[in-house]
Design a protein around this motif. Sequence first.
Motif, PDB file in Angstrom:
ATOM      1  N   LEU A 190      20.450 -68.793 -18.612  1.00 44.14           N
ATOM      2  CA  LEU A 190      21.762 -68.177 -18.795  1.00 44.14           C
ATOM      3  C   LEU A 190      21.644 -66.853 -19.554  1.00 44.14           C
ATOM      4  O   LEU A 190      22.364 -65.896 -19.253  1.00 44.14           O
ATOM      5  CB  LEU A 190      22.684 -69.136 -19.545  1.00 44.14           C
ATOM      6  CG  LEU A 190      24.189 -68.901 -19.374  1.00 44.14           C
ATOM      7  CD1 LEU A 190      24.579 -68.960 -17.908  1.00 44.14           C
ATOM      8  CD2 LEU A 190      24.984 -69.927 -20.168  1.00 44.14           C
ATOM      9  N   ALA A 191      20.742 -66.786 -20.521  1.00 47.44           N
ATOM     10  CA  ALA A 191      20.499 -65.523 -21.217  1.00 47.44           C
ATOM     11  C   ALA A 191      19.918 -64.489 -20.260  1.00 47.44           C
ATOM     12  O   ALA A 191      20.286 -63.311 -20.296  1.00 47.44           O
ATOM     13  CB  ALA A 191      19.551 -65.752 -22.394  1.00 47.44           C
ATOM     14  N   TRP A 192      19.017 -64.909 -19.384  1.00 47.32           N
ATOM     15  CA  TRP A 192      18.439 -64.026 -18.364  1.00 47.32           C
ATOM     16  C   TRP A 192      19.524 -63.493 -17.427  1.00 47.32           C
ATOM     17  O   TRP A 192      19.557 -62.314 -17.095  1.00 47.32           O
ATOM     18  CB  TRP A 192      17.381 -64.801 -17.590  1.00 47.32           C
ATOM     19  CG  TRP A 192      16.916 -64.168 -16.316  1.00 47.32           C
ATOM     20  CD1 TRP A 192      15.978 -63.188 -16.173  1.00 47.32           C
ATOM     21  CD2 TRP A 192      17.347 -64.492 -14.994  1.00 47.32           C
ATOM     22  NE1 TRP A 192      15.794 -62.869 -14.854  1.00 47.32           N
ATOM     23  CE2 TRP A 192      16.633 -63.653 -14.099  1.00 47.32           C
ATOM     24  CE3 TRP A 192      18.272 -65.391 -14.469  1.00 47.32           C
ATOM     25  CZ2 TRP A 192      16.818 -63.703 -12.725  1.00 47.32           C
ATOM     26  CZ3 TRP A 192      18.449 -65.452 -13.098  1.00 47.32           C
ATOM     27  CH2 TRP A 192      17.728 -64.598 -12.246  1.00 47.32           C
ATOM     28  N   LYS A 193      20.425 -64.381 -17.029  1.00 43.88           N
ATOM     29  CA  LYS A 193      21.503 -63.975 -16.125  1.00 43.88           C
ATOM     30  C   LYS A 193      22.438 -62.964 -16.780  1.00 43.88           C
ATOM     31  O   LYS A 193      22.804 -61.952 -16.168  1.00 43.88           O
ATOM     32  CB  LYS A 193      22.297 -65.218 -15.704  1.00 43.88           C
ATOM     33  CG  LYS A 193      23.343 -64.976 -14.623  1.00 43.88           C
ATOM     34  CD  LYS A 193      24.726 -64.677 -15.158  1.00 43.88           C
ATOM     35  CE  LYS A 193      25.307 -65.865 -15.868  1.00 43.88           C
ATOM     36  NZ  LYS A 193      26.712 -65.574 -16.329  1.00 43.88           N
ATOM     37  N   ASP A 194      22.792 -63.193 -18.037  1.00 42.11           N
ATOM     38  CA  ASP A 194      23.703 -62.258 -18.707  1.00 42.11           C
ATOM     39  C   ASP A 194      23.043 -60.915 -18.982  1.00 42.11           C
ATOM     40  O   ASP A 194      23.707 -59.866 -18.894  1.00 42.11           O
ATOM     41  CB  ASP A 194      24.199 -62.870 -20.021  1.00 42.11           C
ATOM     42  CG  ASP A 194      25.459 -63.697 -19.832  1.00 42.11           C
ATOM     43  OD1 ASP A 194      25.422 -64.592 -18.971  1.00 42.11           O
ATOM     44  OD2 ASP A 194      26.451 -63.454 -20.515  1.00 42.11           O
ATOM     45  N   PHE A 195      21.752 -60.923 -19.323  1.00 48.10           N
ATOM     46  CA  PHE A 195      21.077 -59.660 -19.595  1.00 48.10           C
ATOM     47  C   PHE A 195      20.968 -58.808 -18.338  1.00 48.10           C
ATOM     48  O   PHE A 195      21.238 -57.603 -18.372  1.00 48.10           O
ATOM     49  CB  PHE A 195      19.688 -59.937 -20.177  1.00 48.10           C
ATOM     50  CG  PHE A 195      18.863 -58.692 -20.370  1.00 48.10           C
ATOM     51  CD1 PHE A 195      19.244 -57.719 -21.279  1.00 48.10           C
ATOM     52  CD2 PHE A 195      17.714 -58.487 -19.630  1.00 48.10           C
ATOM     53  CE1 PHE A 195      18.495 -56.567 -21.456  1.00 48.10           C
ATOM     54  CE2 PHE A 195      16.950 -57.337 -19.798  1.00 48.10           C
ATOM     55  CZ  PHE A 195      17.344 -56.379 -20.713  1.00 48.10           C
ATOM     56  N   TYR A 196      20.600 -59.416 -17.231  1.00 48.46           N
ATOM     57  CA  TYR A 196      20.371 -58.638 -16.012  1.00 48.46           C
ATOM     58  C   TYR A 196      21.643 -58.414 -15.203  1.00 48.46           C
ATOM     59  O   TYR A 196      21.900 -57.298 -14.733  1.00 48.46           O
ATOM     60  CB  TYR A 196      19.327 -59.329 -15.133  1.00 48.46           C
ATOM     61  CG  TYR A 196      17.908 -59.022 -15.533  1.00 48.46           C
ATOM     62  CD1 TYR A 196      17.307 -57.822 -15.166  1.00 48.46           C
ATOM     63  CD2 TYR A 196      17.175 -59.914 -16.296  1.00 48.46           C
ATOM     64  CE1 TYR A 196      16.008 -57.521 -15.544  1.00 48.46           C
ATOM     65  CE2 TYR A 196      15.870 -59.625 -16.678  1.00 48.46           C
ATOM     66  CZ  TYR A 196      15.300 -58.432 -16.296  1.00 48.46           C
ATOM     67  OH  TYR A 196      14.018 -58.136 -16.672  1.00 48.46           O
ATOM     68  N   PHE A 197      22.456 -59.440 -15.027  1.00 51.60           N
ATOM     69  CA  PHE A 197      23.551 -59.354 -14.070  1.00 51.60           C
ATOM     70  C   PHE A 197      24.899 -59.013 -14.696  1.00 51.60           C
ATOM     71  O   PHE A 197      25.850 -58.728 -13.987  1.00 51.60           O
ATOM     72  CB  PHE A 197      23.670 -60.671 -13.291  1.00 51.60           C
ATOM     73  CG  PHE A 197      22.451 -60.986 -12.481  1.00 51.60           C
ATOM     74  CD1 PHE A 197      22.252 -60.382 -11.259  1.00 51.60           C
ATOM     75  CD2 PHE A 197      21.494 -61.850 -12.959  1.00 51.60           C
ATOM     76  CE1 PHE A 197      21.123 -60.649 -10.517  1.00 51.60           C
ATOM     77  CE2 PHE A 197      20.359 -62.127 -12.219  1.00 51.60           C
ATOM     78  CZ  PHE A 197      20.170 -61.519 -10.991  1.00 51.60           C
TER      79      PHE A 197
END
Length: 519
Positions: A295-302
């Motif tokens: 979820l952190a990856w998704k918020d950072f990139y997307f």
Amino acid sequence: MLQGTFALFHRALCVDFRLTRTHLFRFLFAVLILFCLMIAHSSSRFMGAAGLYLFTQIVYLNFVFILMAGISLFATAITEEKEEQTIGLLLMAGVNPIALLLGKSLPRLVSALILLSIQFPFTLLAITLGGVTFSQVIAAYASLAAFLIGLSNLGLVCSVVCARSRAAATLVLISLILYFLGPPLVGWCIDGAVSAKWISAGSLFTRGTEDFIEKCYESSVLMQLSLILTSGFNESAWGFQFWTNMVAGVLFFLLASLLFSRFALTEVSTDPGRGLISKKRNRFLSPGRAWMQALAWKDFYFVNGGLGMALIKHVCYGVALFSLCAYISYTSRSYSLREMGLTVFWTMLIVVLIEISLISSRIFHVEVQWKTLVSTAMLPQSMAQLAYAKVFGSLLAVIPAFFYLVIGGLIGIEEMIQDLGLVLSQPGFWLTCIEVLFFWHLTALLSTFIKWGALPLAFVLMWVGNMVFLFSMSMAVMGGGGGPEVYEAVLILFTLFLSAGIVGSHFLINERLTFLASQ
């Protein structure tokens, strides 16, 4: 014909007037002005021209509120219909483009103007406190109203041109930066070119550019307000700034009408945008495999643009800081490396605060807007763990600004260490830090309740709270004899109160997200 054109505007205005929160918000502003008058009246015996001080606070508060409304409220007039895929349905129902533009933008403008008009009778009471004349009050509110009209239609143009609300808000912000900072930067460049003898001082180009910069200064609402708030102001309220802002508002509306058919009907994906994420297999810009904290990856990139946006921020901040330091070095006689470091530090501290404020206003709003909380809540984690993972991923986007903040602090560290011990020992410093943290939590909480405007609403509530605190502190200090012990005790109590509010906001956000996920 006119009845059909204003039908959507009439309906939106009726719906807005029937909402209880609309009248409560206006009532809050009226109470706020009365409360400020009480504070100014109680402190009038300790300061001269208390009415001018009060009026200055109210005027600049309205100015900041108008700026936030332009970025968050007016810039979403058409983009929210694009994101909900309803513009085509409205046009099929016989709503023409002019009626759609009026129906979406004019009710918001009328509500904002009513908010200004509510304050006007109470602000006249500042005249009795001294330092303010009736012509100053009229001129200030006329300037603010003209600026509001121009900014609302600028937001309408950006909302028509852009596909998403975030892009429209960014475009409005860039336009405001150019409006306020463009003329001094152009003037500095012209002065530098004349000093370097690239162009002659009396050339036609130089005279024409200087005349244009002068007109830009005269049309600036900040310059007009600073002129109005000076003692002895006795000019007309309908000056150059008023008419230029009004004409700009009309021209922006006409431009939005002309561009509507070209941009407003552009198909927008119903999925959240991917920002600057590369669609190709680029090793640097591509998000690659998901992290352990997906979820952190998704918020950072997307949500925050990923490495591509971080690179752009890094370059833009570097260029802006270099230009700022070069300008100060050029205009001042002495500008040491230590002073340059302090300039970079304090500038980037403001940027970091603004970035985190914007992140707090959209970190949960994105999930609510795209209705993804239901699927997100199905992950084998608690809602609190999901929320903290989103916070971690979003805060990674602040690394470019934080990098320059650290660089500036290291350069000016000798100057900062001298005052560090004194600052850390002051209760007011810790109160300021706790207030900033509480403001971010309040913004995040409000973004789960309202569709738009969480950031300006949180700002207004914090301003009201600070006014109440200052009034309570002044009463407590005067009642306790005015000793420093009473002053420090009030600061500590208020700090503990806000700390408890921060802890409570964690539970409130968790409960709110859990409720929304169950809908």
